[in-house]
Scaffold this motif. Structure first.
Motif, PDB file in Angstrom:
ATOM      1  N   ALA A   1      55.359  37.793  50.101  1.00 21.76           N
ATOM      2  CA  ALA A   1      55.355  37.381  48.967  1.00 21.76           C
ATOM      3  C   ALA A   1      54.100  36.430  48.655  1.00 21.76           C
ATOM      4  CB  ALA A   1      56.502  36.489  48.407  1.00 21.76           C
ATOM      5  N   GLU A   2      53.688  35.791  49.572  1.00 21.65           N
ATOM      6  CA  GLU A   2      52.415  34.844  49.556  1.00 21.65           C
ATOM      7  C   GLU A   2      51.252  35.898  49.516  1.00 21.65           C
ATOM      8  OE1 GLU A   2      51.761  31.737  48.688  1.00 21.65           O
ATOM      9  OE2 GLU A   2      53.848  31.766  48.277  1.00 21.65           O
ATOM     10  N   ALA A   3      51.118  37.106  50.358  1.00 23.78           N
ATOM     11  CA  ALA A   3      50.277  37.928  50.415  1.00 23.78           C
ATOM     12  C   ALA A   3      50.116  38.734  49.333  1.00 23.78           C
ATOM     13  CB  ALA A   3      50.393  38.596  51.829  1.00 23.78           C
ATOM     14  N   TYR A   4      51.279  39.162  48.673  1.00 23.23           N
ATOM     15  CA  TYR A   4      51.155  39.879  47.467  1.00 23.23           C
ATOM     16  C   TYR A   4      50.577  38.908  46.372  1.00 23.23           C
ATOM     17  CZ  TYR A   4      53.037  41.559  43.157  1.00 23.23           C
ATOM     18  OH  TYR A   4      53.183  42.003  41.793  1.00 23.23           O
ATOM     19  N   LYS A   5      50.853  37.632  46.262  1.00 23.96           N
ATOM     20  CA  LYS A   5      50.157  36.815  45.174  1.00 23.96           C
ATOM     21  C   LYS A   5      48.615  36.652  45.446  1.00 23.96           C
ATOM     22  CE  LYS A   5      53.869  33.707  44.589  1.00 23.96           C
ATOM     23  NZ  LYS A   5      54.341  31.937  45.033  1.00 23.96           N
ATOM     24  N   GLU A   6      48.320  36.637  46.735  1.00 22.59           N
ATOM     25  CA  GLU A   6      46.857  36.782  46.909  1.00 22.59           C
ATOM     26  C   GLU A   6      46.018  37.919  46.537  1.00 22.59           C
ATOM     27  OE1 GLU A   6      43.502  34.687  47.875  1.00 22.59           O
ATOM     28  OE2 GLU A   6      45.365  33.909  47.730  1.00 22.59           O
TER      29      GLU A   6
ATOM     30  N   ARG B   1      46.045  38.200  42.775  1.00 20.58           N
ATOM     31  CA  ARG B   1      44.823  37.459  42.126  1.00 20.58           C
ATOM     32  C   ARG B   1      43.418  38.090  42.334  1.00 20.58           C
ATOM     33  NH1 ARG B   1      47.924  32.825  43.910  1.00 20.58           N
ATOM     34  NH2 ARG B   1      47.316  32.890  46.074  1.00 20.58           N
ATOM     35  N   GLY B   2      43.506  38.849  43.336  1.00 19.42           N
ATOM     36  CA  GLY B   2      42.171  39.538  43.469  1.00 19.42           C
ATOM     37  C   GLY B   2      41.835  40.451  42.670  1.00 19.42           C
ATOM     38  N   LEU B   3      43.068  41.378  42.393  1.00 17.26           N
ATOM     39  CA  LEU B   3      42.852  42.350  41.123  1.00 17.26           C
ATOM     40  C   LEU B   3      42.408  41.909  40.005  1.00 17.26           C
ATOM     41  CD1 LEU B   3      46.208  44.481  42.589  1.00 17.26           C
ATOM     42  CD2 LEU B   3      43.910  45.196  42.557  1.00 17.26           C
ATOM     43  N   ARG B   4      43.317  40.672  39.551  1.00 18.73           N
ATOM     44  CA  ARG B   4      42.786  40.275  38.185  1.00 18.73           C
ATOM     45  C   ARG B   4      41.363  39.855  38.106  1.00 18.73           C
ATOM     46  NH1 ARG B   4      47.098  36.234  38.270  1.00 18.73           N
ATOM     47  NH2 ARG B   4      49.107  37.491  37.742  1.00 18.73           N
ATOM     48  N   LEU B   5      40.546  39.760  39.105  1.00  7.07           N
ATOM     49  CA  LEU B   5      39.101  39.334  39.232  1.00  7.07           C
ATOM     50  C   LEU B   5      38.150  40.801  39.089  1.00  7.07           C
ATOM     51  CD1 LEU B   5      38.929  36.724  42.148  1.00  7.07           C
ATOM     52  CD2 LEU B   5      39.026  36.461  39.409  1.00  7.07           C
ATOM     53  N   LEU B   6      38.667  41.900  39.323  1.00  6.41           N
ATOM     54  CA  LEU B   6      38.104  42.955  39.107  1.00  6.41           C
ATOM     55  C   LEU B   6      37.679  43.344  37.756  1.00  6.41           C
ATOM     56  CD1 LEU B   6      39.986  45.457  41.776  1.00  6.41           C
ATOM     57  CD2 LEU B   6      38.062  44.000  42.058  1.00  6.41           C
ATOM     58  N   PRO B   7      36.439  43.610  37.383  1.00  2.00           N
ATOM     59  CA  PRO B   7      36.127  43.837  36.235  1.00  2.00           C
ATOM     60  C   PRO B   7      36.564  44.876  35.219  1.00  2.00           C
ATOM     61  CG  PRO B   7      34.438  44.714  37.730  1.00  2.00           C
ATOM     62  CD  PRO B   7      35.348  43.843  38.485  1.00  2.00           C
ATOM     63  N   ASP B   8      37.220  45.833  36.098  1.00  2.00           N
ATOM     64  CA  ASP B   8      37.743  47.097  35.625  1.00  2.00           C
ATOM     65  C   ASP B   8      39.556  46.746  35.460  1.00  2.00           C
ATOM     66  OD1 ASP B   8      38.164  47.314  38.246  1.00  2.00           O
ATOM     67  OD2 ASP B   8      37.726  49.671  38.105  1.00  2.00           O
ATOM     68  N   ASN B   9      39.754  45.765  35.799  1.00  2.00           N
ATOM     69  CA  ASN B   9      41.177  45.457  35.943  1.00  2.00           C
ATOM     70  C   ASN B   9      42.036  45.440  34.329  1.00  2.00           C
ATOM     71  OD1 ASN B   9      43.835  44.573  37.009  1.00  2.00           O
ATOM     72  ND2 ASN B   9      43.572  42.630  35.843  1.00  2.00           N
ATOM     73  N   GLU B  10      42.960  46.023  34.308  1.00  2.00           N
ATOM     74  CA  GLU B  10      43.538  46.046  33.054  1.00  2.00           C
ATOM     75  C   GLU B  10      45.106  46.298  33.190  1.00  2.00           C
ATOM     76  OE1 GLU B  10      42.530  49.308  30.684  1.00  2.00           O
ATOM     77  OE2 GLU B  10      40.384  48.549  30.085  1.00  2.00           O
TER      78      GLU B  10
END
Length: 227
Positions: free
Chosen positions: A71-76, A79-88
């Motif tokens: 679960a902690e690895a998933y959260k991390e 969070r990384g995916l949200r920082l990607l410029p093309d994340n939607e």
């Protein structure tokens, strides 16, 4: 003066299309923990559960400590995916119009989600939805679905009787939660569980779009309880 009425929405699979990010984050978490690759269909099944419980369903043989670590690895990863410029994570069609119509018709609005509070805040930021929801219940503050605690707390915060509360969701967990809380379950067909599952879990109705949601909600408030 009429009694207050409340519509509570699930988030993932109901308001926003987030499956791709959830599958990607879980896949990255499994890779980090050297667990192989999860089946996307299995990940889809657990969307809506609180995170540690979701990991326990995906990895029934593992210890609780491993579930927590995944679960902690998933959260991390998320969070990384949200920082990607093309994340939607786009809103499904008709969401904004439905929220506007319900608000104009005097309905109170809320959220009940397996997301963390941080995840909810990110979603509100992304779609400029701050101030829309009078009550926001997350997995950080309550037992996970299908436990009725989220809806019980939402009703108490809004001063609404359970019979005047509608839970809108895309999974059997949402419908089971609504039934346990003595609220009305309204399923949506575009999410992560099949229509038959939603009905079997207690949905009084399953809709194919958000058109005319105010009229549907008004009819359901007067409908007899299922089951």
């Amino acid at each position: 003066m009429s009694e207050p009425r409340l519509v509570v929405f699930d988030v993932d699979g109901t308001l926003i299309d987030s499956e791709h990010n959830i599958v990607a984050a879980m896949t990255e978490a499994w890779s980090h923990m050297e667990l192989g690759v999860p089946e996307p269909s299995d990940v889809r099944r657990i969307i809506g559960l609180s995170l540690v419980e979701a990991c326990s369903v995906l990895l029934p043989w593992a210890t609780h400590e491993m579930h927590r670590q995944v679960a902690e690895a998933y959260k991390e990863a998320f969070r990384g995916l949200r920082l990607l410029p093309d994340n939607e994570e786009p809103l499904f069609p008709g969401v904004l119009e439905a929220l506007d119509a319900l608000d104009q018709d005097g309905w109170l609005l809320g959220l009940a989600t397996g997301k963390s509070r941080r995840g909810v805040q990110a979603m509100l930021d992304m779609h400029d939805l701050h101030g829309r929801f009078l009550t926001i219940q997350t997995a950080d503050d309550n037992p996970g679905k299908p436990n009725p605690a989220m809806l019980v707390r939402a009703a108490a915060e809004c001063g609404v009787e359970p019979a005047n509360m509608i839970m809108v969701g895309d999974t059997a967990y949402d419908m089971m939660m609504a039934k346990s809380a003595k609220a009305i379950g309204l399923g949506v067909s575009w999410g992560y569980h099949a229509i038959e599952e939603l009905r079997g879990a207690g949905a009084q109705l399953v809709i194919d779009d958000f058109d005319n949601l105010t009229e549907v909600a008004a009819r359901l408030i007067g409908a007899p309880e299922c089951g």
